[in-house]
Design a protein around this motif. Structure first.
Motif, PDB file in Angstrom:
ATOM      1  N   ASP A 158      34.649  23.032  32.816  1.00  0.00           N
ATOM      2  CA  ASP A 158      34.423  21.681  33.334  1.00  0.00           C
ATOM      3  C   ASP A 158      33.865  21.738  34.752  1.00  0.00           C
ATOM      4  OD1 ASP A 158      35.436  20.732  30.974  1.00  0.00           O
ATOM      5  OD2 ASP A 158      36.961  19.452  31.879  1.00  0.00           O
ATOM      6  N   TYR A 182      33.439  18.947  24.703  1.00  0.00           N
ATOM      7  CA  TYR A 182      33.240  18.311  26.009  1.00  0.00           C
ATOM      8  C   TYR A 182      32.367  17.065  25.867  1.00  0.00           C
ATOM      9  CZ  TYR A 182      31.716  17.673  30.861  1.00  0.00           C
ATOM     10  OH  TYR A 182      31.429  17.145  32.095  1.00  0.00           O
ATOM     11  N   ASN A 186      33.192  13.277  26.754  1.00  0.00           N
ATOM     12  CA  ASN A 186      32.421  12.715  27.865  1.00  0.00           C
ATOM     13  C   ASN A 186      31.045  12.283  27.366  1.00  0.00           C
ATOM     14  OD1 ASN A 186      34.216  13.633  30.386  1.00  0.00           O
ATOM     15  ND2 ASN A 186      34.081  15.357  28.966  1.00  0.00           N
ATOM     16  N   GLU A 189      27.915  11.770  29.561  1.00  0.00           N
ATOM     17  CA  GLU A 189      27.224  12.890  30.190  1.00  0.00           C
ATOM     18  C   GLU A 189      26.316  13.652  29.234  1.00  0.00           C
ATOM     19  OE1 GLU A 189      30.078  15.320  32.174  1.00  0.00           O
ATOM     20  OE2 GLU A 189      30.730  13.730  33.540  1.00  0.00           O
TER      21      GLU A 189
END
Length: 258
Positions: A158, A182, A186, A189
């Motif tokens: 991260d 991830y 998220n 992003e």
């Protein structure tokens, strides 16, 4: 007259200590009261499926794991590669037929495409300390990585991705399975990251077992085959964005130009 039938006591399950270091998504915070990731769930599934062995997680670290293995502190480590610093260590090996890969990641910018990953030259890298990277010839020495690749070393994927997004690094290398998870967590992003189509290395995951330990490679293979037949192993792999493979068709991409 009352006759007592004396039965032999049930044999206790054989303890198998499984080494674990922080390696998301395979293991997260193994030293905590409630470790996360694929490995703790897999050990729980193995314990639930049989009574002959009791698998117990034993925390180690990315650099200490070799010494702990040689000294017999644990009996088995999963999701490893014999190429990751294990040369010269006496052990038995089992191909888990589970694949993953590491990919290059950069910040997405207008006009930046896959050609950005053609060379590492002049690009500052954010890397995970202690990891063995294909582009570096699996040399994990921190000073070598800093000197040769202008690497910033951290203990968090991260953190490395945030360094890209904030312009403090230009390239990172992340397990594909971790990157998928991830991006799920998220989604805002996803469009801000550019992911390479090529890989730094393909993981051909192995189990490394202490020779003459409590569990042999063939016995472990049979236990995993039971989980595979029940469908439980496939469920776990799917949850962590991993894949089972029964062949060696996956090949590592050509090395990048330095």
């Amino acid at each position: 007259m009352l006759t007592l039938c004396l039965l032999p006591p049930a044999m206790a399950a054989q303890l198998v200590r499984v080494g674990a270091y922080h390696f998301p998504p395979y293991v997260t915070k193994p030293e905590s009261p409630a470790p996360g990731g694929l490995l703790p769930e897999l050990l729980a599934a193995l314990n639930a499926a049989q009574d002959d062995y009791r698998f117990e997680l034993l925390p180690t670290s990315v650099t200490r794991r070799y010494r702990d293995f040689i000294q017999g502190r644990y009996d088995l480590i999963l999701f490893e590669s014999p190429n990751w610093g294990w040369q010269g260590v006496e052990m038995d090996k089992l191909d888990l037929h589970i694949s993953d890969a590491e990919v290059y990641v950069a910040r997405a910018e207008p006009g930046r495409g896959q050609d950005y990953f053609a060379s590492l030259k002049g690009k500052r890298m954010a890397l995970y300390s202690g990891y063995h990277y294909g582009f570096a010839g699996f040399n994990s020495d921190q000073e070598y990585l800093r000197r040769t690749f202008s690497a910033v070393l951290t203990y968090s994927h991260d953190s490395n991705l945030r360094m890209l997004l904030h312009g403090r690094a230009e390239l990172s290398v992340v397990p594909r399975s971790y990157l998928h998870l991830y991006q799920q967590s998220n989604p805002q992003e996803r469009e801000r990251l550019l992911v390479s189509a090529r890989t730094d290395q393909v993981y051909h995951h192995h189990a490394l077992l202490r020779r003459n330990g409590p569990l042999g490679a063939q016995a472990l293979a049979e236990l995993l085959a039971r989980l595979q037949a029940s469908g439980r192993l496939a469920q776990l792999l799917e949850r962590y964005q991993l894949h089972a493979t029964t062949d060696a068709a996956l090949e590592q991409a050509d090395p990048m130009q330095l």
